[in-house]
Motif scaffolding. Sequence first.
Motif, short mmCIF file in Angstrom:
data_model
loop_
_atom_site.label_atom_id
_atom_site.label_comp_id
_atom_site.label_asym_id
_atom_site.label_seq_id
_atom_site.Cartn_x
_atom_site.Cartn_y
_atom_site.Cartn_z
N ALA A 44 0.84 -1.20 0.00
CA ALA A 44 0.00 0.00 0.00
C ALA A 44 0.87 1.25 0.00
CB ALA A 44 -0.93 0.00 1.22
N SER A 45 1.96 1.23 0.77
CA SER A 45 2.88 2.38 0.79
C SER A 45 3.54 2.57 -0.57
CB SER A 45 3.95 2.17 1.86
OG SER A 45 3.39 2.16 3.14
N ARG A 47 2.26 1.72 -3.44
CA ARG A 47 1.22 2.23 -4.33
C ARG A 47 1.01 3.72 -4.13
NH1 ARG A 47 -2.52 -0.98 -2.59
NH2 ARG A 47 -1.56 -2.77 -3.55
N GLU A 48 0.93 4.16 -2.87
CA GLU A 48 0.75 5.58 -2.58
C GLU A 48 1.92 6.40 -3.11
OE1 GLU A 48 0.17 6.10 1.62
OE2 GLU A 48 -1.45 4.64 1.67
N SER A 49 3.12 5.88 -2.90
CA SER A 49 4.33 6.55 -3.37
C SER A 49 4.32 6.68 -4.89
CB SER A 49 5.56 5.77 -2.90
OG SER A 49 6.73 6.35 -3.36
N LEU A 51 1.66 6.71 -6.88
CA LEU A 51 0.65 7.68 -7.28
C LEU A 51 1.15 9.11 -7.09
CD1 LEU A 51 -2.57 5.96 -5.87
CD2 LEU A 51 -1.89 6.19 -8.27
N ARG A 52 1.80 9.36 -5.97
CA ARG A 52 2.34 10.70 -5.69
C ARG A 52 3.42 11.05 -6.71
NH1 ARG A 52 1.56 15.60 -4.93
NH2 ARG A 52 3.22 16.72 -3.89
N ARG A 82 11.18 4.82 -2.06
CA ARG A 82 10.75 3.62 -2.83
C ARG A 82 11.81 2.54 -2.75
NH1 ARG A 82 9.61 -0.52 -4.86
NH2 ARG A 82 8.31 -0.89 -6.66
#
Length: 103
Positions: A44-45, A47-49, A51-52, A82
């Motif tokens: 999840a982290s 994925r968030e990274s 997207l940002r 990442r």
Amino acid sequence: MGKEWSDEILGCCACEGDPGEVFPGLTCEDKKRIFTRRELAVLASIRESSLRAGALKKAIGRQGGSGGQAARSELENLRLARAELEKERLAARDERMRLLGHL
């Protein structure tokens, strides 16, 4: 070169004996899709990274060559984060594989 032994003869590496003893109702194929909470959190982290980073790249593209230094700096920080998340993902994967008896 093909597979010399079939799974029926050797069984899977984690299913010695009755496969339902440790994980009732799960087949070997099911076990390959199991993620731990740790893995899900790391994914999840990531994925968030991602997207940002995509949003930052679009912002940098809109600003062209001028400006955007803050966005570039944040993007570089995301790249470093990442890389750390990838190490954590691999460690979490190894933990899962040990729990499943593959390592």
